[in-house]
Write a protein that holds these residues in place. Structure first.
Motif, PDB file in Angstrom:
ATOM      1  N   GLU A  26      -0.022   4.071 -10.761  1.00  0.00           N
ATOM      2  CA  GLU A  26      -1.154   4.970 -10.480  1.00  0.00           C
ATOM      3  C   GLU A  26      -1.225   6.056 -11.543  1.00  0.00           C
ATOM      4  O   GLU A  26      -2.297   6.432 -12.011  1.00  0.00           O
ATOM      5  CB  GLU A  26      -0.977   5.620  -9.101  1.00  0.00           C
ATOM      6  CG  GLU A  26      -1.066   4.642  -7.939  1.00  0.00           C
ATOM      7  CD  GLU A  26      -2.473   4.532  -7.388  1.00  0.00           C
ATOM      8  OE1 GLU A  26      -3.378   5.155  -7.970  1.00  0.00           O
ATOM      9  OE2 GLU A  26      -2.647   3.824  -6.391  1.00  0.00           O
ATOM     10  N   GLU A  28     -13.938  -2.743  -7.516  1.00  0.00           N
ATOM     11  CA  GLU A  28     -12.917  -1.757  -7.893  1.00  0.00           C
ATOM     12  C   GLU A  28     -11.524  -2.219  -7.486  1.00  0.00           C
ATOM     13  O   GLU A  28     -10.537  -1.981  -8.182  1.00  0.00           O
ATOM     14  CB  GLU A  28     -13.247  -0.413  -7.235  1.00  0.00           C
ATOM     15  CG  GLU A  28     -14.263   0.391  -8.009  1.00  0.00           C
ATOM     16  CD  GLU A  28     -14.401   1.795  -7.450  1.00  0.00           C
ATOM     17  OE1 GLU A  28     -15.520   2.132  -7.055  1.00  0.00           O
ATOM     18  OE2 GLU A  28     -13.404   2.532  -7.395  1.00  0.00           O
ATOM     19  N   ALA A  29     -11.454  -2.875  -6.306  1.00  0.00           N
ATOM     20  CA  ALA A  29     -10.159  -3.367  -5.830  1.00  0.00           C
ATOM     21  C   ALA A  29      -9.586  -4.387  -6.811  1.00  0.00           C
ATOM     22  O   ALA A  29      -8.388  -4.384  -7.122  1.00  0.00           O
ATOM     23  CB  ALA A  29     -10.324  -3.997  -4.451  1.00  0.00           C
ATOM     24  N   ARG A  60      -9.356   0.722 -20.411  1.00  0.00           N
ATOM     25  CA  ARG A  60      -8.628   1.875 -19.856  1.00  0.00           C
ATOM     26  C   ARG A  60      -7.933   2.663 -20.973  1.00  0.00           C
ATOM     27  O   ARG A  60      -8.066   3.881 -21.067  1.00  0.00           O
ATOM     28  CB  ARG A  60      -7.602   1.380 -18.821  1.00  0.00           C
ATOM     29  CG  ARG A  60      -6.700   2.450 -18.255  1.00  0.00           C
ATOM     30  CD  ARG A  60      -7.484   3.458 -17.460  1.00  0.00           C
ATOM     31  NE  ARG A  60      -6.744   4.704 -17.351  1.00  0.00           N
ATOM     32  CZ  ARG A  60      -7.275   5.850 -16.993  1.00  0.00           C
ATOM     33  NH1 ARG A  60      -8.560   5.914 -16.689  1.00  0.00           N
ATOM     34  NH2 ARG A  60      -6.550   6.940 -16.920  1.00  0.00           N
ATOM     35  N   ASP A  87      -2.809   4.605 -14.780  1.00  0.00           N
ATOM     36  CA  ASP A  87      -4.184   4.121 -14.846  1.00  0.00           C
ATOM     37  C   ASP A  87      -5.195   4.897 -14.035  1.00  0.00           C
ATOM     38  O   ASP A  87      -6.361   4.527 -13.982  1.00  0.00           O
ATOM     39  CB  ASP A  87      -4.229   2.647 -14.416  1.00  0.00           C
ATOM     40  CG  ASP A  87      -3.555   1.794 -15.464  1.00  0.00           C
ATOM     41  OD1 ASP A  87      -3.686   2.117 -16.649  1.00  0.00           O
ATOM     42  OD2 ASP A  87      -2.893   0.808 -15.087  1.00  0.00           O
ATOM     43  N   SER A  88      -4.790   5.922 -13.373  1.00  0.00           N
ATOM     44  CA  SER A  88      -5.796   6.728 -12.686  1.00  0.00           C
ATOM     45  C   SER A  88      -5.434   8.192 -12.884  1.00  0.00           C
ATOM     46  O   SER A  88      -4.295   8.531 -13.177  1.00  0.00           O
ATOM     47  CB  SER A  88      -5.856   6.381 -11.200  1.00  0.00           C
ATOM     48  OG  SER A  88      -4.630   6.687 -10.598  1.00  0.00           O
ATOM     49  N   THR A 132       0.838  -1.188   0.000  1.00  0.00           N
ATOM     50  CA  THR A 132       0.000   0.000   0.000  1.00  0.00           C
ATOM     51  C   THR A 132       0.877   1.243   0.000  1.00  0.00           C
ATOM     52  O   THR A 132       1.919   1.273   0.628  1.00  0.00           O
ATOM     53  CB  THR A 132      -0.879  -0.005   1.270  1.00  0.00           C
ATOM     54  OG1 THR A 132      -1.509  -1.263   1.343  1.00  0.00           O
ATOM     55  CG2 THR A 132      -1.886   1.111   1.240  1.00  0.00           C
ATOM     56  N   GLN A 156       4.687   1.932  -7.735  1.00  0.00           N
ATOM     57  CA  GLN A 156       3.242   2.091  -7.538  1.00  0.00           C
ATOM     58  C   GLN A 156       2.772   3.456  -8.020  1.00  0.00           C
ATOM     59  O   GLN A 156       1.708   3.579  -8.615  1.00  0.00           O
ATOM     60  CB  GLN A 156       2.901   1.932  -6.048  1.00  0.00           C
ATOM     61  CG  GLN A 156       1.438   2.168  -5.765  1.00  0.00           C
ATOM     62  CD  GLN A 156       0.772   0.958  -5.128  1.00  0.00           C
ATOM     63  OE1 GLN A 156       1.417  -0.071  -4.935  1.00  0.00           O
ATOM     64  NE2 GLN A 156      -0.479   1.079  -4.813  1.00  0.00           N
ATOM     65  N   PHE A 185      -2.838  -3.426 -12.393  1.00  0.00           N
ATOM     66  CA  PHE A 185      -1.424  -3.331 -12.012  1.00  0.00           C
ATOM     67  C   PHE A 185      -0.656  -4.555 -12.493  1.00  0.00           C
ATOM     68  O   PHE A 185       0.446  -4.464 -13.035  1.00  0.00           O
ATOM     69  CB  PHE A 185      -1.297  -3.203 -10.487  1.00  0.00           C
ATOM     70  CG  PHE A 185      -1.624  -1.819  -9.971  1.00  0.00           C
ATOM     71  CD1 PHE A 185      -2.107  -0.828 -10.820  1.00  0.00           C
ATOM     72  CD2 PHE A 185      -1.444  -1.509  -8.631  1.00  0.00           C
ATOM     73  CE1 PHE A 185      -2.420   0.431 -10.338  1.00  0.00           C
ATOM     74  CE2 PHE A 185      -1.741  -0.242  -8.151  1.00  0.00           C
ATOM     75  CZ  PHE A 185      -2.236   0.726  -9.002  1.00  0.00           C
ATOM     76  N   ASN A 232     -12.688   4.835 -16.003  1.00  0.00           N
ATOM     77  CA  ASN A 232     -12.058   4.819 -14.678  1.00  0.00           C
ATOM     78  C   ASN A 232     -12.349   3.483 -13.985  1.00  0.00           C
ATOM     79  O   ASN A 232     -13.064   2.631 -14.517  1.00  0.00           O
ATOM     80  CB  ASN A 232     -12.529   6.008 -13.831  1.00  0.00           C
ATOM     81  CG  ASN A 232     -14.025   5.995 -13.619  1.00  0.00           C
ATOM     82  OD1 ASN A 232     -14.630   4.939 -13.522  1.00  0.00           O
ATOM     83  ND2 ASN A 232     -14.632   7.176 -13.559  1.00  0.00           N
ATOM     84  N   TYR A 233     -11.777   3.338 -12.776  1.00  0.00           N
ATOM     85  CA  TYR A 233     -11.894   2.046 -12.069  1.00  0.00           C
ATOM     86  C   TYR A 233     -13.352   1.640 -11.871  1.00  0.00           C
ATOM     87  O   TYR A 233     -13.735   0.489 -12.070  1.00  0.00           O
ATOM     88  CB  TYR A 233     -11.207   2.127 -10.703  1.00  0.00           C
ATOM     89  CG  TYR A 233      -9.691   2.240 -10.773  1.00  0.00           C
ATOM     90  CD1 TYR A 233      -8.979   1.673 -11.824  1.00  0.00           C
ATOM     91  CD2 TYR A 233      -8.974   2.892  -9.771  1.00  0.00           C
ATOM     92  CE1 TYR A 233      -7.600   1.778 -11.888  1.00  0.00           C
ATOM     93  CE2 TYR A 233      -7.599   3.002  -9.817  1.00  0.00           C
ATOM     94  CZ  TYR A 233      -6.904   2.439 -10.881  1.00  0.00           C
ATOM     95  OH  TYR A 233      -5.542   2.533 -10.950  1.00  0.00           O
ATOM     96  N   LYS A 237      -8.258  -2.623  -9.848  1.00  0.00           N
ATOM     97  CA  LYS A 237      -6.951  -2.000  -9.605  1.00  0.00           C
ATOM     98  C   LYS A 237      -5.833  -3.044  -9.612  1.00  0.00           C
ATOM     99  O   LYS A 237      -4.810  -2.892 -10.294  1.00  0.00           O
ATOM    100  CB  LYS A 237      -7.014  -1.281  -8.254  1.00  0.00           C
ATOM    101  CG  LYS A 237      -5.863  -0.357  -7.986  1.00  0.00           C
ATOM    102  CD  LYS A 237      -6.128   0.389  -6.682  1.00  0.00           C
ATOM    103  CE  LYS A 237      -4.946   1.270  -6.322  1.00  0.00           C
ATOM    104  NZ  LYS A 237      -5.146   1.950  -5.035  1.00  0.00           N
TER     105      LYS A 237
END
Lengths: 339, 163
Positions: A71, B138-139, B120, A74-75, A46, A67, B146, B126-127, B142
């Motif tokens: 991020e 959503e988790a 994406r 993708d966000s 995290t 990370q 990744f 978005n997620y 993500k």
């Protein structure tokens, strides 16, 4: 961290999105309660404060940066976060290379590739809203209305539209309003030359068992002026009646009855009018029931003759009397009763 | 959706859907069929679809159709084998295009990861939107995204070494 034995085997499937049903719910509940499990599993801890980690372990910092890179890919990150990422990698060539590699993993859509035969997908013309709920509601409402109307019009009538021998208006006759007067000529005899003021009990009982066919004619549309008209109507509407069955008039009245004594010249007239007056008086709730024409009130007679009889027949009471066939006359409409 | 809104959706999203389906199936005729079937389903259900949700509905539908197709015909496995065979056969591509390599790498990813990357990168979802389309949390979106990026990057590195 120790992962329960019933959860651990499903974690990878969970990550791949291959779980369903109860197992998915169970694993998801566990993961939500222990989010660090996923980080351990995929090797992505995290996101923590980079500075805090920087002072302790360079390896962890690198993972944090990774990370951050993911991020960023993708966000939607803010400019500050991107600036933070750039700060972290600006002095490190390996990190810059890493970031460049990650950026290359972004697929770019080839916009020159288009859907072949796209025109086939378009819908043209007026779309009839058969699938619309509103359409069905309106159609149902119309069907109900039409059904109700039909059932009203075609339902058997419990009471006839016209009841013979019934005074339609209860308004006193001397108000000038039309009063329907019906006579049953069955009760007058052509052979014995006399009149009856009341139907005989025998005839009344006889009538009750018979089917009376009532033919309605609207004089408003086509006035009947002569006995031939009446006869024609009778034969047209009741083919079983021949014109020869209806005899010529058997008596006449003066153009306009001025005095009761004029009626005494012909007993048919007396009987006819007396009976009509009697009906009127009874319906109007008057007590007197004259047994002869002489007892008839002059005004009543004038009313009857003017409104009921003479105006229609132009001075002649074209009443046909023969057997079971009868003609009844009223002021503005004419009813033929063929018994 | 009215007829006009439906036609507008065709104009706006048909190409994107086709590219999405083509990337997943790598078969133009199949992708075309799937997109046509998707719009046919949308037309039938147009009275229950709101215009603002039409894009999401379209991608959800086409994604389901793709999954159904793969599950029914096991094309995915055959396709993966075919891709593997091709990549091993052409050990040194003469002019490797990064996007092409990426698509090859993409084909090796699990189904859900392929879908997420395409949604994406191609459509910018978005997620939360991706979670709705793929019907996962959503988790999970993500994490899968990744993992997909890492795998793609690893594949690129390998290809780099090969080149």
């Amino acid at each position: 961290m120790k992962i329960p034995v019933d959860i651990e085997p499903h974690l990878l499937d969970y990550l791949e999105g291959n779980l369903s049903g109860v197992t998915l719910a169970k694993v998801e509940a566990y993961v939500n309660a222990n989010p660090e499990v996923l980080d351990e599993l995929i090797g992505m801890p995290t996101l923590q404060s980079p500075t805090a980690k920087m002072n302790t372990s360079p390896l962890i910092i690198e993972e944090d940066v990774e990370q951050l890179m993911l991020e960023a890919l993708d966000s939607s990150q803010s400019n500050d976060e991107l600036a933070e990422l750039n700060d972290k990698i600006k002095d490190s060539v390996p990190l810059q290379k890493e970031w460049a590699l990650y950026q290359k993993t972004k697929l770019v859509a080839d916009n020159s590739t288009t859907m072949p035969n796209k025109s086939r997908l378009y819908k043209k013309g007026v779309v009839i809203p058969f699938a619309s709920k509103f359409f069905y509601r309106v159609a149902a409402a119309i069907l109900i209305l039409v059904g109700s109307s039909l059932s009203y019009w075609f339902a058997p009538k419990t009471t006839p539209w016209y009841t013979p021998n019934t005074l339609v208006s209860a308004t006193p006759w001397n108000t000038g309003k039309d009063i329907i007067v019906l006579q049953k000529t069955r009760e007058f005899s052509t052979e014995n030359d006399h009149y009856a003021t009341t139907p005989s009990t025998e005839n009344r009982n006889k009538n009750q068992g018979q089917n009376t066919k009532t033919i309605r004619n609207t004089l408003d549309a086509k006035p009947l002026k002569t006995i031939q008209d009446i006869a024609l109507l009778a034969t047209n509407e009741s083919p079983s009646v021949r014109i020869t069955d209806i005899p010529q008039p058997v008596f006449t009245l003066p153009e306009k009855i001025q005095d009761i004594s004029e009626l005494n010249t012909n007993s048919y007239n007396n009987g006819l009018v007396a009976y009509a007056v009697k009906k009127v008086r009874r319906k109007l709730g008057l007590q007197s029931t004259p047994s002869t024409a002489a007892a008839i009130d002059k005004n009543e007679l004038a009313y009857l003759t003017e409104k009921s009889i003479s105006t229609i027949t132009n001075g002649q009471i074209n009443t046909t009397l023969q057997g079971d066939k009868s003609v009844s006359i009223r002021s503005k409409r004419l009813f033929l009763e063929i018994n | 959706l009215t007829t006009k809104e439906y036609n507008s959706a065709v104009s706006t999203y048909a190409d994107g859907l086709f590219r999405f389906a083509l990337s997943r199936t790598r078969n133009s005729a199949l992708a075309e069929d799937l997109v046509q079937e998707t719009f046919a389903k949308v037309w039938v259900a147009r009275n229950d679809i709101k215009q603002e949700k039409s894009k999401s509905y379209l991608f959800t539908t086409v994604n389901r159709l793709i999954i159904d197709h793969f599950r029914k015909s096991e094309v995915q496995e055959a396709h993966a084998q075919h891709s593997a065979h091709n990549s091993s056969g052409s050990s040194t591509p003469l002019s490797p295009d990064v996007n092409e390599v990426l698509h090859e790498a993409l084909a090796r990813l699990p189904e859900v990861q392929q879908t997420l990357v395409l949604l994406r990168d191609y459509e910018g979802y978005n997620y939360q939107e991706m979670a709705e389309i793929c019907q996962i949390t959503e988790a999970q979106v993500k994490v899968n995204l990744f993992r997909a990026r890492k795998k793609l990057k690893t594949y690129l590195v390998r290809m780099d070494l090969v080149i």
